[in-house]
Design an enzyme around this catalytic site. Structure first.
Site, PDB file in Angstrom:
ATOM      1  N   SER A   1       1.002  -1.076  -0.125  1.00 25.42           N
ATOM      2  CA  SER A   1      -0.100   0.477   0.202  1.00 25.42           C
ATOM      3  C   SER A   1       1.033   1.186   0.198  1.00 25.42           C
ATOM      4  CB  SER A   1      -0.799   0.571   1.197  1.00 25.42           C
ATOM      5  OG  SER A   1      -1.406   1.118   1.969  1.00 25.42           O
TER       6      SER A   1
ATOM      7  N   TYR B   1      -1.644  -0.179   9.857  1.00 26.42           N
ATOM      8  CA  TYR B   1      -1.163  -0.830   9.035  1.00 26.42           C
ATOM      9  C   TYR B   1      -0.337  -0.682   7.453  1.00 26.42           C
ATOM     10  CZ  TYR B   1      -3.544  -2.229   4.006  1.00 26.42           C
ATOM     11  OH  TYR B   1      -3.298  -3.047   2.820  1.00 26.42           O
TER      12      TYR B   1
END
Lengths: 347, 243
Positions: free
Chosen positions: B143, B156
Site C-alpha cells: 500500500s 497498517y
C-alpha cells in the site's frame, strides 16, 4: 487572459487519403510547417536538414508496424480483430471490430472461444472502462498468422488500401506497433544522408504504438485516456542526449511516441535508461522536459496527441499553427504533412 | 493442455475485493486456483462464480495466522507439488474507524503485524519448496500507506513497510532458487477494506478493482527475473523492468 480571435469551430482540415507514393511522389515529398514565435513558415520536408544546426540530435522511434488486423470468427460470426499490444506469452490487448470501418463493442463475453488468423484464442477480460477493448489469449503462433492473414490497420478515410511497406518508416527495426509511428514516415535515406553531412546526430528509442482509436467516452476513472504501451530508452540514447545538451545542441523528437518514451524514462530529476510499459500522458498539466523540438504529423481535434502538442508549444501557438495549416491546405493523418515546432525557451 | 501442465496459483483473501478480482483474472488465464479466506460462504460463492466461467477452483477456508491452516494449504499441493504463483493478499486494516498511533490498541497492532507481515512470510516459508519446483512468483500486496505516513494508517502502513522490506530481501535470497518476489501497491480501490477505513463516507470516486487488470496482465507475462525485487504501483503510468 488570452484573446481568442476565432470563435467559430475550426473548419475541417484536408485529410491525406493516400500516401505520397500513391500520388506519384517520393515519401519525403510532403510539406513541412515550421512554427516559430514570429509565425509559421511553409517549407518542404526536404529542407529539414537545413533547418537544424550541426550538433542537434534527432531521436527516432525504431518500432516497425505489424499487419495487426486479422480476420476473426466466433459465436457472433465473422469479425475483425485488431491486435493493439502484446503483453506476452500469447496475451494481447485487442480491439474486436465488425469491420475496419465499423467499431465495436462486440458482444464477446469473457471466456468466449474465437479464432483469429486461424489461431484459436480465448477472450480473457475486458479492458477496464473501455468495453471495445479486450485481452485475448492465443494458443498458437500469432506472428506467423499475422504474416499470412494480417493487414495493416486502415481507417475509413483512405481511398487506396496502402500495402504494409507503406506503413514502415525508414527507421523500422523492431516489429510491434499496431499503428505506424507516422512522424518518421517522410524520412528517406537522402534526408538522413544530408542530416549526417550537416553534423546532425541520430539516436533511437522504441515505443510500440497501440490502437489510437480511443474516444472521449473512453476515459477510465482517475486515469488518463492512454493505454499502456511497451517502450525502451537505451543507455546509448541517454548518453547521446546528455552529450548534445552539454555541447549546446537541441534534442528533436521525431513523433509524439518519442516524446512519451523519453518522458517515461525521466524520473523527475534526470533521464535514465529505462524499459517497460508506459501510459505517460503528456499534457499542459504534465509538460515534457526532455526534448526541445518536435516533428509531428497533424492531429485531429480532441485527441491526446493534441494535448501533447499543446504542452509542447503552448495552446495559443498551437492553435495559431493549426489555423494556418488548415487555411494553407496541409494534409492531416498518417500519410500527410508534418509540423516542426520548438518548446519555448526555458526561463 | 493436460491438468499436469496447468499452472497453479494460491490467492489469500480471495472472498472479495482485489483478491476476488485476481482470482477471476487468474482463472480466466487458465491457472488452477486454490483460494483461501477466513469466511467459508463468501469464498464458496466466489469459487462457484469462477467455476461457471470455466475455472478450476478449490477453496480452503481459514486464517492465514493459523499455522495449521498454512500447513493444510501446503499439503493440498502434495508432497512433490509445484506452485507457480502465490499472492499474499489477505490483509488486516485494524480498527474501523482508523485511529492515530497513540490510540491504537497494542493487541490490534500485533494482529495487524501477524496478518500482514508474519503470515505472508510464514506462507512463503511453507511453500518455498513448491515455489522452487515451479520457478514460481510471489506477489505481496502492499500500500502507499507503507511510504506516506498518513494519519490513522500508521499501524497498517508500518506492517506494509515491513512487508515491502521482506519482499525485497526475499527477492535477493530466493533468486538462485528461481523464485521471484514483487510488492504491488494496487492504489486506492472501491473495496470493503477501503470502506472500513472511511466508514459512512462516499468512496464511489475510487475505481473498482478491475482497474488493475492491465497491470496483472502485464506483470504476470513478464520474465520473473526482470521484475523480482521491485515494488510496483498498479495504477501508475509506468511499469519498469530491469535491464
Amino acid at each position: 487572459m488570452s484573446t481568442r480571435v476565432a470563435t467559430a469551430r475550426p473548419s475541417a482540415p484536408a485529410l491525406a487519403d493516400r500516401s505520397p507514393e500513391s500520388r506519384g511522389r517520393q515519401r519525403d515529398e510532403v510539406r513541412l510547417l515550421v512554427s516559430a514565435t514570429t509565425g509559421e513558415r511553409d517549407l518542404s520536408f526536404r529542407s529539414l536538414p537545413d533547418l537544424l544546426a550541426p550538433g542537434d540530435l534527432l531521436v527516432v522511434n525504431e518500432s516497425a508496424t505489424l499487419p495487426a488486423s486479422l480476420p476473426a470468427v466466433g459465436p457472433i460470426g465473422e469479425f475483425r480483430l485488431h491486435l493493439a499490444t502484446e503483453f506476452g506469452d500469447g496475451l494481447w490487448l485487442t480491439e474486436p471490430r465488425w469491420s475496419p470501418a465499423r467499431p465495436g463493442p462486440l458482444p464477446l463475453a469473457d471466456g468466449t472461444a474465437i479464432a483469429a488468423g486461424g489461431v484459436p484464442a480465448t477472450v480473457v477480460a475486458r479492458y477496464p472502462g473501455i468495453a471495445r477493448l479486450a485481452f485475448v489469449r492465443f494458443e498458437g503462433d500469432v506472428p506467423a498468422a499475422m504474416s499470412i492473414y494480417g493487414e495493416p490497420i486502415r481507417y475509413g478515410y483512405l481511398r487506396v488500401p496502402e500495402p504494409l511497406e507503406r506503413y514502415q518508416t525508414v527507421f523500422a527495426r523492431v516489429p510491434g506497433s499496431a499503428e505506424m509511428p507516422s512522424a518518421g514516415r517522410p524520412f528517406s535515406t537522402r534526408i538522413l544522408e544530408a542530416a549526417r553531412r550537416r553534423g546532425i546526430g541520430i539516436a533511437s528509442v522504441v515505443l510500440h504504438a497501440g490502437v489510437s482509436s480511443l474516444e472521449p467516452g473512453d476515459i477510465v476513472t482517475g486515469a488518463p485516456p492512454l493505454l499502456p504501451e511497451p517502450y525502451a530508452v537505451p543507455a546509448a540514447t541517454v548518453e547521446a542526449i546528455a552529450r548534445t545538451r552539454r555541447a549546446g545542441g537541441r534534442v528533436i523528437a521525431v513523433g509524439t511516441t518519442v516524446v512519451r518514451a523519453l518522458e517515461s524514462a525521466h524520473d523527475g530529476c534526470s533521464l535514465r535508461p529505462s524499459r517497460g510499459f508506459s501510459r505517460r500522458y503528456v499534457s499542459p498539466a504534465q509538460p515534457p522536459v526532455v526534448a526541445d523540438g518536435l516533428i509531428s504529423g497533424l492531429h485531429a481535434e480532441g485527441t491526446t496527441h493534441l494535448d501533447l502538442l499543446d504542452a509542447f508549444l503552448g495552446r495559443a501557438a498551437r492553435e495559431r499553427a493549426y489555423a494556418h495549416a488548415r487555411a494553407a491546405g496541409y494534409l492531416w493523418h498518417e500519410f500527410g504533412d508534418v509540423h516542426l515546432s520548438f518548446r519555448p525557451a526555458r526561463a | 493442455m493436460t491438468a499436469e501442465d496447468r499452472r497453479r496459483a494460491i490467492v489469500t483473501g480471495a472472498s472479495q475485493g482485489l483478491g476476488e478480482l485476481l482470482a477471476q483474472f487468474l482463472g480466466d488465464e487458465h491457472y488452477e486456483l486454490l483460494l483461501t479466506a477466513r469466511r467459508r460462504e463468501p469464498l464458496e460463492r466466489v469459487a462457484e462464480r469462477l467455476r461457471r466461467r470455466g475455472a478450476a477452483v478449490e477453496v480452503l477456508p481459514g486464517d492465514v495466522t493459523d499455522a495449521a491452516h498454512r500447513r493444510a494449504v501446503a499439503e493440498r499441493l502434495g508432497p512433490a507439488g509445484r506452485l507457480d504463483l502465490l499472492v499474499n493478499n489477505a490483509s488486516e486494516l485494524g480498527p474501523s474507524p482508523l485511529r492515530p498511533l497513540t490510540e491504537l490498541p497494542l493487541e490490534s497492532f500485533r494482529r495487524i503485524l501477524e496478518v500482514n507481515v508474519v503470515a505472508p512470510l510464514a506462507l512463503i516459508q511453507e511453500l518455498a519448496p513448491a515455489l522452487a519446483r515451479g520457478h514460481g512468483r510471489v506477489v505481496n500486496i502492499t500500500s502507499d500507506a507503507a511510504i506516506e505516513g498518513y494519519a490513522g494508517w500508521g499501524g497498517y502502513g508500518a506492517s506494509k513497510a515491513a512487508l515491502d522490506l521482506v519482499s525485497r530481501t526475499l527477492a535477493g535470497e530466493l533468486r538462485t532458487a528461481g523464485i521471484s518476489v514483487v510488492s504491488v501497491d494496487p492504489g486506492d480501490l472501491r473495496t470493503a477494506m477501503h470502506q472500513a477505513a472511511y466508514p459512512g463516507q462516499d468512496i464511489s470516486d475510487r475505481p473498482l478493482p478491475e482497474v488493475t487488470v492491465p497491470f496483472w496482465a502485464w506483470l504476470l507475462h513478464r520474465d520473473p527475473a526482470a521484475v523480482t525485487g521491485r515494488r510496483y504501483r498498479a495504477q501508475s503510468d509506468r511499469w519498469e523492468v530491469a535491464g
